[in-house]
Design a protein around this motif. Structure first.
Motif, short mmCIF file in Angstrom:
data_model
loop_
_atom_site.label_atom_id
_atom_site.label_comp_id
_atom_site.label_asym_id
_atom_site.label_seq_id
_atom_site.Cartn_x
_atom_site.Cartn_y
_atom_site.Cartn_z
N HIS A 190 46.14 36.89 35.98
CA HIS A 190 45.19 38.01 35.82
C HIS A 190 45.38 38.97 36.99
O HIS A 190 45.00 38.68 38.12
N HIS A 234 46.09 43.47 38.06
CA HIS A 234 45.88 44.85 37.61
C HIS A 234 46.87 45.81 38.25
O HIS A 234 46.47 46.82 38.84
N GLU A 294 40.19 42.23 29.51
CA GLU A 294 39.24 41.22 29.85
C GLU A 294 37.92 41.56 29.19
O GLU A 294 37.40 42.66 29.34
N HIS A 337 38.51 33.76 33.59
CA HIS A 337 39.05 34.44 34.77
C HIS A 337 38.04 34.37 35.92
O HIS A 337 36.83 34.43 35.69
N ASP A 375 43.87 38.64 40.66
CA ASP A 375 42.91 39.72 40.39
C ASP A 375 43.21 40.93 41.28
O ASP A 375 42.31 41.67 41.66
ZN LIG Z 1 40.20 41.79 36.29
#
Ligand SMILES: [Zn+2]
Length: 273
Positions: free
Chosen positions: A7, A9, A110, A170, A218
């Motif tokens: 997970h 970004h 998500e 997550h 994350d």
């Molecule tokens: Zn996230």
């Protein structure tokens, strides 16, 4: 791939100046990544990256705080939080389905419930949007990438009632009792660099079966020790795996190999060309 950031970004503005270097640094170290969308634009951007780089996969969906007017808290979200602007997006199932059919899309999310950042009067809308995304995941036969904050009981009820697919919780931040409930319905738990600077989740990390754990950064948030103070990136997922190995008292090799195998299983990576 030896490691998998389940997970992350790298689709966010925080990487606008050096996105390619960040992705290739990870690739050189054997790190694969699941780039997760939070609204339509970041979901589309995730798919573009997944088509361009062979160590990148995408997840498409609408974050619960973006179903309504959300606020952006720099302290909570860290740098790069510009992506979390105030906008309320109405989930367009058809448009997300078209994105979700791309073979490099490995999950829907998500999605979930956030009772911490969003106002109480948004809960019904959050639940409705969550269920719509579960239905999309069912239709696509792809797992869910769940964002759940201060809402584990409600999210668990909704999953039990609607989900025909499994998925990953997550940034798991509950206690062992809560963890067990999600493990019991077949959902994995993923942990971030938070493990490198608090002991809050040691009990869950120790008690969970190793084949039900995933590692994530994350990024750009929650940078692990020893990189605290810098922007986070997928390369640092190795520090999360190291923390899991230390907490469980199991060898780094064994733990990293099992977490990689878990990622392949949950996201069906071996079926993707
Ligand atoms: Zn996230």
């Amino acid at each position: 791939m030896k490691y998998f950031d389940a997970h992350t970004h790298t689709n966010f503005v925080a990487y606008n100046d050096d996105r390619e270097q960040v992705i290739l640094r990870a690739k050189d170290a054997g790190v694969g990544m699941n780039v997760v969308g939070t609204q339509f634009d970041t979901s589309k951007a995730a798919v573009v990256l997944a088509e361009k780089y062979d160590n990148v996969y995408a997840t498409i969906g609408l974050h619960p705080v973006h179903t309504t007017k959300s606020y952006h808290d720099v302290n909570e979200l860290g740098d790069g939080g510009k992506e979390f602007t105030s906008r309320g997006e109405i989930f367009d199932a058809k448009a997300y389905e078209a994105l979700g059919r791309n073979p490099r899309v490995i999950a829907v999310g998500e999605c979930g419930l956030d009772y911490y950042r969003a106002e109480a009067n948004t809960r019904e809308l959050q639940k409705k949007t969550f269920i719509e995304q579960i239905e999309l995941a069912n239709k696509l036969g792809k797992p869910l990438m769940l964002h759940i904050r201060n809402a584990y009981a409600d999210a668990h009820d909704i999953l039990k009632a609607h989900a025909k697919v499994k998925g990953d919780v997550h940034f798991f931040a509950g206690n062992w009792d809560t963890a067990k409930k999600f493990l019991d319905i077949g959902f994995t738990l993923s942990f971030t660099g938070v493990l490198t600077f608090t002991h809050d989740y040691d009990e869950v990390v120790k008690n969970a079966p190793l084949d039900m754990l995933l590692s994530e950064t994350d990024a750009p948030y929650v940078t692990p020790v020893p990189y605290r103070g810098k922007r986070n990136e997928p390369l640092y997922v190795q520090e999360v795996v190291r923390a899991i190995s230390r907490i469980r008292g199991e060898g780094m090799e064994e733990v990293s190999a099992q977490i990689m195998a878990n990622s392949r299983r949950i996201f069906g990576l071996d079926k993707i060309v």
